[in-house]
Write a protein that holds these residues in place. Sequence first.
Motif, mmCIF file in Angstrom:
data_model
loop_
_atom_site.group_PDB
_atom_site.id
_atom_site.type_symbol
_atom_site.label_atom_id
_atom_site.label_comp_id
_atom_site.label_asym_id
_atom_site.label_seq_id
_atom_site.Cartn_x
_atom_site.Cartn_y
_atom_site.Cartn_z
ATOM 1 N N LYS A 94 -10.108 -3.868 -3.679
ATOM 2 C CA LYS A 94 -11.524 -3.599 -3.422
ATOM 3 C C LYS A 94 -12.238 -3.198 -4.712
ATOM 4 O O LYS A 94 -13.354 -3.653 -4.992
ATOM 5 C CB LYS A 94 -11.683 -2.503 -2.378
ATOM 6 C CG LYS A 94 -13.144 -2.237 -2.020
ATOM 7 C CD LYS A 94 -13.252 -1.175 -0.980
ATOM 8 C CE LYS A 94 -14.656 -0.813 -0.578
ATOM 9 N NZ LYS A 94 -15.732 -1.157 -1.451
ATOM 10 N N LYS A 95 -11.581 -2.352 -5.524
ATOM 11 C CA LYS A 95 -12.178 -1.943 -6.799
ATOM 12 C C LYS A 95 -12.373 -3.140 -7.720
ATOM 13 O O LYS A 95 -13.415 -3.266 -8.378
ATOM 14 C CB LYS A 95 -11.298 -0.900 -7.489
ATOM 15 C CG LYS A 95 -11.319 0.458 -6.834
ATOM 16 C CD LYS A 95 -10.361 1.405 -7.518
ATOM 17 C CE LYS A 95 -10.224 2.700 -6.743
ATOM 18 N NZ LYS A 95 -9.215 3.586 -7.338
ATOM 19 N N THR A 99 -0.795 -5.767 -5.572
ATOM 20 C CA THR A 99 -2.100 -5.122 -5.660
ATOM 21 C C THR A 99 -2.423 -4.438 -4.337
ATOM 22 O O THR A 99 -2.466 -5.088 -3.293
ATOM 23 C CB THR A 99 -3.186 -6.173 -5.973
ATOM 24 O OG1 THR A 99 -2.825 -6.879 -7.151
ATOM 25 C CG2 THR A 99 -4.533 -5.513 -6.167
ATOM 26 N N THR A 100 -2.657 -3.141 -4.392
ATOM 27 C CA THR A 100 -2.973 -2.397 -3.181
ATOM 28 C C THR A 100 -4.364 -2.776 -2.683
ATOM 29 O O THR A 100 -5.181 -3.351 -3.404
ATOM 30 C CB THR A 100 -2.913 -0.879 -3.429
ATOM 31 O OG1 THR A 100 -3.931 -0.534 -4.367
ATOM 32 C CG2 THR A 100 -1.558 -0.436 -3.925
ATOM 33 N N THR A 101 -4.621 -2.428 -1.439
ATOM 34 C CA THR A 101 -5.910 -2.733 -0.830
ATOM 35 C C THR A 101 -7.040 -2.043 -1.583
ATOM 36 O O THR A 101 -8.089 -2.644 -1.827
ATOM 37 C CB THR A 101 -5.907 -2.294 0.649
ATOM 38 O OG1 THR A 101 -4.802 -2.931 1.317
ATOM 39 C CG2 THR A 101 -7.194 -2.662 1.347
ATOM 40 N N ASP A 102 -6.830 -0.778 -1.966
ATOM 41 C CA ASP A 102 -7.859 -0.039 -2.699
ATOM 42 C C ASP A 102 -8.121 -0.675 -4.065
ATOM 43 O O ASP A 102 -9.281 -0.811 -4.472
ATOM 44 C CB ASP A 102 -7.449 1.420 -2.894
ATOM 45 C CG ASP A 102 -7.451 2.204 -1.591
ATOM 46 O OD1 ASP A 102 -8.152 1.792 -0.649
ATOM 47 O OD2 ASP A 102 -6.753 3.233 -1.523
ATOM 48 N N ASP A 103 -7.050 -1.061 -4.747
ATOM 49 C CA ASP A 103 -7.215 -1.706 -6.057
ATOM 50 C C ASP A 103 -7.934 -3.043 -5.930
ATOM 51 O O ASP A 103 -8.776 -3.385 -6.756
ATOM 52 C CB ASP A 103 -5.859 -1.905 -6.741
ATOM 53 C CG ASP A 103 -5.263 -0.602 -7.238
ATOM 54 O OD1 ASP A 103 -6.010 0.402 -7.306
ATOM 55 O OD2 ASP A 103 -4.051 -0.595 -7.560
ATOM 56 N N ASP A 128 0.822 -1.215 0.000
ATOM 57 C CA ASP A 128 0.000 0.000 0.000
ATOM 58 C C ASP A 128 0.858 1.269 0.000
ATOM 59 O O ASP A 128 0.465 2.286 -0.569
ATOM 60 C CB ASP A 128 -0.948 0.012 1.200
ATOM 61 C CG ASP A 128 -2.057 -1.022 1.078
ATOM 62 O OD1 ASP A 128 -2.263 -1.553 -0.030
ATOM 63 O OD2 ASP A 128 -2.706 -1.322 2.100
ATOM 64 N N ASP A 162 -15.314 -5.185 -6.490
ATOM 65 C CA ASP A 162 -16.578 -4.515 -6.804
ATOM 66 C C ASP A 162 -16.912 -4.626 -8.296
ATOM 67 O O ASP A 162 -18.068 -4.871 -8.661
ATOM 68 C CB ASP A 162 -16.521 -3.042 -6.399
ATOM 69 C CG ASP A 162 -16.477 -2.855 -4.893
ATOM 70 O OD1 ASP A 162 -16.774 -3.811 -4.150
ATOM 71 O OD2 ASP A 162 -16.120 -1.735 -4.447
#
Length: 108
Positions: free
Chosen positions: A72-73, A66-70, A59, A76
């Motif tokens: 999650k995206k 793969t970052t946490t935000d990526d 992060d 989704d």
Amino acid sequence: MPAPRKYPQELRERAIRLVVEAREQDPELSVNAAVVRIGSRTGVNADTLRGWVKQADIDAGRRAGTTTDDAKKIKDLEAEVKELKRANEILLAASSFFARELDPRLPW
């Protein structure tokens, strides 16, 4: 439904910070040694803490991945694609049904 978190977020952040600080103070200290040392002091399983530190490095951009935000995206978007495919199948079945109903040449 996701599993409940065993460790509070504050403990997680503190343990990660302690590992990073321990490695900054002693540059020769390996990640594994720091994780075992800090994990025993904070009561966090060493493997769990190692995963947290690895994800924190990703992060922060210090490590590839793969970052946490990526993540999650991506999750989704995969759920949205699944729902759109399901809706498309329903619309295809409905259009097929109404096409047969409107075509007088087909025997019913």
